[in-house]
Scaffold this active site. Structure first.
Site, PDB file in Angstrom:
ATOM      1  N   HIS A  88       0.811  -1.223   0.000  1.00 37.61           N
ATOM      2  CA  HIS A  88       0.000   0.000   0.000  1.00 37.61           C
ATOM      3  C   HIS A  88       0.845   1.273   0.000  1.00 37.61           C
ATOM      4  O   HIS A  88       0.304   2.367  -0.210  1.00 37.61           O
ATOM      5  CB  HIS A  88      -0.927   0.027   1.221  1.00 37.61           C
ATOM      6  CG  HIS A  88      -2.019  -0.993   1.197  1.00 37.61           C
ATOM      7  ND1 HIS A  88      -2.919  -1.103   0.159  1.00 37.61           N
ATOM      8  CD2 HIS A  88      -2.362  -1.970   2.083  1.00 37.61           C
ATOM      9  CE1 HIS A  88      -3.759  -2.093   0.411  1.00 37.61           C
ATOM     10  NE2 HIS A  88      -3.444  -2.634   1.560  1.00 37.61           N
ATOM     11  N   ASP A 127      -2.764 -10.342  -2.616  1.00 34.75           N
ATOM     12  CA  ASP A 127      -3.370  -9.926  -1.353  1.00 34.75           C
ATOM     13  C   ASP A 127      -4.847  -9.592  -1.583  1.00 34.75           C
ATOM     14  O   ASP A 127      -5.237  -9.199  -2.690  1.00 34.75           O
ATOM     15  CB  ASP A 127      -2.632  -8.688  -0.841  1.00 34.75           C
ATOM     16  CG  ASP A 127      -2.983  -8.313   0.590  1.00 34.75           C
ATOM     17  OD1 ASP A 127      -2.241  -8.716   1.497  1.00 34.75           O
ATOM     18  OD2 ASP A 127      -4.006  -7.622   0.787  1.00 34.75           O
ATOM     19  N   HIS A 171      -6.407  -7.067  -0.538  1.00 38.44           N
ATOM     20  CA  HIS A 171      -6.549  -5.630  -0.760  1.00 38.44           C
ATOM     21  C   HIS A 171      -5.647  -5.179  -1.904  1.00 38.44           C
ATOM     22  O   HIS A 171      -4.506  -5.624  -2.015  1.00 38.44           O
ATOM     23  CB  HIS A 171      -6.211  -4.867   0.522  1.00 38.44           C
ATOM     24  CG  HIS A 171      -7.017  -5.311   1.694  1.00 38.44           C
ATOM     25  ND1 HIS A 171      -6.568  -6.277   2.590  1.00 38.44           N
ATOM     26  CD2 HIS A 171      -8.255  -4.955   2.112  1.00 38.44           C
ATOM     27  CE1 HIS A 171      -7.493  -6.475   3.504  1.00 38.44           C
ATOM     28  NE2 HIS A 171      -8.520  -5.698   3.239  1.00 38.44           N
ATOM     29  N   ASP A 209      -4.686 -13.031   3.090  1.00 39.97           N
ATOM     30  CA  ASP A 209      -5.936 -12.584   3.699  1.00 39.97           C
ATOM     31  C   ASP A 209      -7.136 -12.869   2.804  1.00 39.97           C
ATOM     32  O   ASP A 209      -8.259 -12.450   3.104  1.00 39.97           O
ATOM     33  CB  ASP A 209      -5.880 -11.105   4.076  1.00 39.97           C
ATOM     34  CG  ASP A 209      -5.270 -10.219   3.005  1.00 39.97           C
ATOM     35  OD1 ASP A 209      -4.862 -10.739   1.942  1.00 39.97           O
ATOM     36  OD2 ASP A 209      -5.158  -9.008   3.232  1.00 39.97           O
TER      37      ASP A 209
END
Length: 340
Positions: free
Chosen positions: A159, A195, A197, A284
């Site tokens: 991120h 991931d 996200h 995740d």
């Protein structure tokens, strides 16, 4: 396969985050790494420390002023008589100026952060720099002839953009690894982000470049963090036009649909002609993850690893998310098994 790990990750601990309106202990905690280490030790994986790198090595993908802020932020915070978690209270959103970095640490924090869920504590810089060194070491091991290397990075990184932190990420480990591979002579590098996200920071760093392909499978930003990047119509710009592939998926996605999207991404990487691969390895996507909403089981991570390994590219895997702590070790080990 070599595993690169630094115990300094534990220096980043005890932070709180703003989660759905409540201040709670950070989901991104040191015990995540403890569970992964136990699983890797049980598999007799060789585990080593990262090499030393100068701070200037971070400037290959990050703005030097941003790096300097991260390095000094907590000391400045303490100079104001503060302790505990640093969290921003304001951001340069629409209608506000974005061309000035405030002199005060509170304003600078809001300038460089994009959420209030990524605490800076006393040991954050030490841990983040060690995490980046893990990724750089793994990249150089691959450049020196290893088929694959795994960077057990904590904090995660995908991120973090060139001059922005957030989403538990401070320095972009995957981007640093990809750039290190480019610097080592690999002409075309792909980053595959699995991931839950979207890896907004990695996309931002390489968005206008045609030598690094970025492909991401993630929860749709219509409902999932980080919300404001990761749509399918984001394909790159300038020299990077067509070198970004986003495959957003709805909440509840199970293995059949996920595997289909993964195959799309892998075929695109193959067509790109990548000489090397970096995998942002978030697990995740697991069905019991507390902050995500896909429905993959532990056995699916074994199949995921097999499909990625079938690309037969020199590969760096960098740890990202995964917050179902009791299962994270088995899930990570499942992906890595195909590279062992």
């Amino acid at each position: 396969m070599h595993v690169v790990h630094s115990p300094l990750h534990a220096r980043h601990a005890g932070g709180v985050e703003l989660h759905r309106g409540q201040l709670v202990p950070s989901f991104e905690s040191p015990d995540r790494i403890d569970h992964i280490l136990r699983a890797l030790q049980a598999a007799n994986a060789p585990i080593g420390l990262p090499r030393d790198y100068p701070i200037e090595s971070l400037h290959t993908v990050h703005d030097p002023a941003f790096v300097a802020f991260l390095r000094t932020a907590y000391a400045r915070w303490q100079e104001e008589g503060r302790s505990g978690s640093m969290l921003p209270s304001g951001f340069p959103a629409r209608s506000l100026r974005r061309d000035r970095v405030p002199e005060g640490v509170n304003g600078a924090m809001g300038y460089y952060a994009f959420d209030a869920g990524t605490p800076i504590v006393e040991g954050t810089w030490e841990a983040a720099f060690a995490s980046a060194r893990c990724a750089l070491t793994a990249a150089h091991l691959v450049a020196e002839g290893e088929r694959a290397a795994y960077a057990l990075c904590r904090p995660p990184g995908h991120h973090a953009a060139g001059s922005v932190y957030g989403g538990y990420c401070y320095l972009n480990n995957a981007a640093l690894a990809a750039q290190a591979l480019r610097g080592a002579g690999f002409a075309r590098v792909a980053v595959l982000d699995i991931d839950y996200h979207h890896g907004n920071g990695t996309q931002d760093i390489f968005y206008a470049r045609g030598d690094v392909f970025f492909a991401s499978l993630h929860g749709t930003p219509e409902t999932e963090y980080p919300y404001f990047l990761g749509y399918a119509d984001e394909r790159g710009e300038g020299a990077g036009e067509g070198a970004t592939l986003n495959l957003p998926l709805p909440r509840g996605t199970a293995w059949a649909a996920y595997a289909q999207a993964l195959d799309v991404a892998l075929r695109a990487i193959d067509r790109f002609g990548a000489d090397a691969l970096v995998v942002s390895l978030g697990v995740d996507t697991f069905e019991d993850d507390p902050i995500s909403s896909f429905a993959l089981g532990t056995a699916h991570f074994v199949e995921m690893g097999a499909r990625i390994a079938a690309l037969r590219r020199p590969t760096v895997l960098a740890q990202e998310g995964g917050y179902a702590v009791e299962a994270i070790g088995a899930n990570v080990a499942g992906v890595l098994a195909a590279f062992a």
